[in-house]
Structures are given as structure tokens and as C-alpha cells.
Design a protein around this motif. Structure first.
Motif, short mmCIF file in Angstrom:
data_model
loop_
_atom_site.label_atom_id
_atom_site.label_comp_id
_atom_site.label_asym_id
_atom_site.label_seq_id
_atom_site.Cartn_x
_atom_site.Cartn_y
_atom_site.Cartn_z
N PHE A 1 33.27 37.01 71.96
CA PHE A 1 32.68 35.68 72.09
C PHE A 1 31.24 35.69 71.60
O PHE A 1 30.44 36.53 72.02
CB PHE A 1 32.68 35.23 73.55
CG PHE A 1 34.03 35.27 74.19
CD1 PHE A 1 35.02 34.38 73.82
CD2 PHE A 1 34.33 36.20 75.17
CE1 PHE A 1 36.28 34.40 74.42
CE2 PHE A 1 35.57 36.24 75.78
CZ PHE A 1 36.55 35.34 75.40
N GLU A 2 30.91 34.76 70.73
CA GLU A 2 29.53 34.51 70.33
C GLU A 2 29.33 33.01 70.46
O GLU A 2 30.17 32.22 70.01
CB GLU A 2 29.27 34.97 68.90
CG GLU A 2 29.41 36.47 68.75
CD GLU A 2 29.05 36.97 67.36
OE1 GLU A 2 28.48 36.20 66.57
OE2 GLU A 2 29.33 38.14 67.10
N ALA A 3 28.25 32.60 71.10
CA ALA A 3 28.07 31.17 71.33
C ALA A 3 26.61 30.81 71.50
O ALA A 3 25.78 31.66 71.83
CB ALA A 3 28.84 30.75 72.59
N ILE B 1 25.11 28.09 73.92
CA ILE B 1 25.48 27.15 74.97
C ILE B 1 24.25 26.33 75.33
O ILE B 1 23.21 26.87 75.69
CB ILE B 1 26.05 27.88 76.19
CG1 ILE B 1 27.27 28.72 75.78
CG2 ILE B 1 26.42 26.88 77.29
CD1 ILE B 1 27.87 29.55 76.88
N TRP C 1 24.17 37.29 78.08
CA TRP C 1 23.47 36.16 77.48
C TRP C 1 21.97 36.43 77.46
O TRP C 1 21.47 37.31 78.15
CB TRP C 1 23.75 34.87 78.26
CG TRP C 1 23.13 34.90 79.63
CD1 TRP C 1 23.73 35.36 80.77
CD2 TRP C 1 21.81 34.51 79.99
NE1 TRP C 1 22.85 35.28 81.83
CE2 TRP C 1 21.66 34.75 81.37
CE3 TRP C 1 20.73 33.98 79.30
CZ2 TRP C 1 20.49 34.49 82.06
CZ3 TRP C 1 19.56 33.71 79.98
CH2 TRP C 1 19.44 33.96 81.34
N SER D 1 22.04 32.15 74.16
CA SER D 1 22.91 32.81 73.19
C SER D 1 23.81 33.79 73.92
O SER D 1 23.38 34.46 74.85
CB SER D 1 22.07 33.59 72.16
OG SER D 1 21.33 32.70 71.38
N LEU E 1 33.63 25.26 77.26
CA LEU E 1 32.54 24.74 76.44
C LEU E 1 32.55 23.21 76.43
O LEU E 1 33.60 22.59 76.59
CB LEU E 1 32.68 25.27 75.01
CG LEU E 1 32.62 26.79 74.87
CD1 LEU E 1 33.01 27.20 73.46
CD2 LEU E 1 31.24 27.32 75.25
N ASP F 1 28.00 22.50 72.92
CA ASP F 1 28.04 23.95 72.84
C ASP F 1 28.84 24.37 71.60
O ASP F 1 29.83 23.74 71.27
CB ASP F 1 28.72 24.54 74.08
CG ASP F 1 28.09 24.05 75.39
OD1 ASP F 1 26.86 23.91 75.43
OD2 ASP F 1 28.85 23.82 76.34
N ALA G 1 30.58 27.79 69.41
CA ALA G 1 30.99 29.18 69.59
C ALA G 1 31.83 29.66 68.42
O ALA G 1 32.45 28.86 67.71
CB ALA G 1 31.78 29.34 70.88
N SER H 1 35.96 28.75 65.10
CA SER H 1 34.61 28.20 65.30
C SER H 1 34.78 26.90 66.06
O SER H 1 35.40 25.96 65.57
CB SER H 1 33.93 27.95 63.95
OG SER H 1 33.72 29.17 63.28
N GLN I 1 27.36 29.32 64.09
CA GLN I 1 26.95 28.10 64.76
C GLN I 1 25.73 27.44 64.12
O GLN I 1 24.96 26.75 64.78
CB GLN I 1 26.68 28.33 66.26
CG GLN I 1 27.85 28.84 67.04
CD GLN I 1 27.84 30.34 67.16
OE1 GLN I 1 26.87 30.91 67.59
NE2 GLN I 1 28.91 30.98 66.77
#
Length: 188
Positions: free
Chosen positions: A38-40, A42, A60, A84, A102, A106, A108, A138, A146
Motif C-alpha cells: 500500500f502506498e497512499a 491520505i 505513515w 503518506s 479510503l 484520498d 492510493a 491506482s 498519486q
């Protein structure tokens, strides 16, 4: 470390449709030893709260580089928005709950690290090993990082640099998508 190229094959404003495409691809792939990353970014309190229910030990940090607040310093992520997230090597069954947590603001990139893509003799495709078998959704973004936030979701199939475009086209055809010609470098 190697690099792949992520080829966009399906974009939709309907999250359920995007998840259906991902499920179809997962049904084709070899999932032995597969995991999800997971990469996001938020931006919402609701998103942080929902993601923390899925991943209580969420990795995060504050997206604002001048604020050294993070999970490691024990700060409350809801007080550090935007945050992040880079959290890797999770079981596949956490992907959909993470995605559903999400909110619209947001964004991700959820990446499935697969064991391989199978041989498809009728399409002239050889088996692809784990090294180049990835799938990314995505969410609320069209790119892997993102940068390009949007109200839709894009499914990417990863391939070797300059190779495997026939597999991309074949996979896209399995879900009624098409290869847009757009790829992004994806350091793994």
C-alpha cells in the motif's frame, strides 16, 4: 532491485468495476506467495480512521516534510494530515478493506506482488516469473504516485521494459479494457 513498467489498461469512475477487473486478473495470475503493498496520500480523517482499522500498525508519516511526525514518533495521524503511507508485504485479503476505507480526497496505489503470469500458448505468451508479475490499482488517481488525482481509478499491469506488450494487450482484452500506450517506470 529491478524496474518494471506499469501499463494502464483500464480506467473507470466506478470503484466496484475497478475491483472486478483486479479480481479477474488475480484469477488469471499465480497467487502462490502473493502479497499486497500500500502506498497512499491520505487527506481525510475518515480515511485515516478506516485504514487504521485495517492496518492498526500502519506505517505513515506527515506528508509535510517540515513536520517530523510519524507512526514511529507515536503521533496521531489524524492530527498530521495529509499523511503518506508506505506499508508493504501484507496478505491479499487486506487489499479490498484498505481500498474501501479510503475517501474521495484520498489517493492510493495498491500493488499486488504476484508469483507469475501463466503461459497462454494460443496467444503466444510465455510464463512470466514473479520478478515481473505485478498488478496495481491506482485509487482516486491515474498514476502510480498519486500525482494525478482524479475521480476515477486505473488498473495497471506491470511488464519488463519494452517487452511483454502482447501480454498487456491480452490481459486488457480479458476485462474489456485496452492498452492506452501509457506506461510509468515502477521501481520495485
Amino acid at each position: 532491485m529491478s524496474n518494471s513498467h506499469a501499463a494502464a489498461v483500464f480506467t473507470t469512475p466506478d470503484l466496484e468495476e475497478a475491483l472486478g477487473v483486479v479480481r479477474t486478473f488475480l484469477g488469471i495470475a499465480d497467487l502462490t506467495f502473493a502479497e499486497v503493498d500500500f502506498e497512499a496520500t491520505i487527506r481525510s480523517r475518515e480515511g485515516v480512521a478506516g485504514v487504521l482499522k485495517v492496518l492498526p500498525e500502519l506505517n505513515w508519516w506527515a506528508a509535510n516534510a517540515s513536520e517530523p511526525r510519524s507512526a514511529k514518533t507515536g503521533d496521531d495521524p489524524a492530527q498530521c494530515l495529509p499523511v503518506s503511507v508506505h506499508d508493504w508485504s501484507h496478505p491479499l485479503d487486506l487489499a479490498e478493506p484498505f481500498i474501501r476505507a479510503l475517501r474521495a480526497e484520498d489517493a492510493a496505489a495498491v500493488r499486488w506482488d504476484l508469483n507469475g503470469w501463466p503461459e497462454v500458448p494460443e496467444a503466444g505468451l510465455e510464463e512470466i516469473s514473479q520478478k515481473y508479475a505485478y498488478l496495481t490499482l491506482s485509487v482516486n488517481s491515474r498514476d502510480l504516485y498519486q500525482y494525478e488525482c482524479s475521480p476515477d481509478h486505473t488498473v495497471h499491469v506491470h511488464v519488463r521494459s519494452g517487452r511483454d506488450l502482447d501480454r498487456v494487450r491480452w490481459l486488457a482484452a480479458q476485462v474489456g479494457g485496452h492498452f492506452t500506450g501509457r506506461t510509468e517506470l515502477a521501481p520495485l
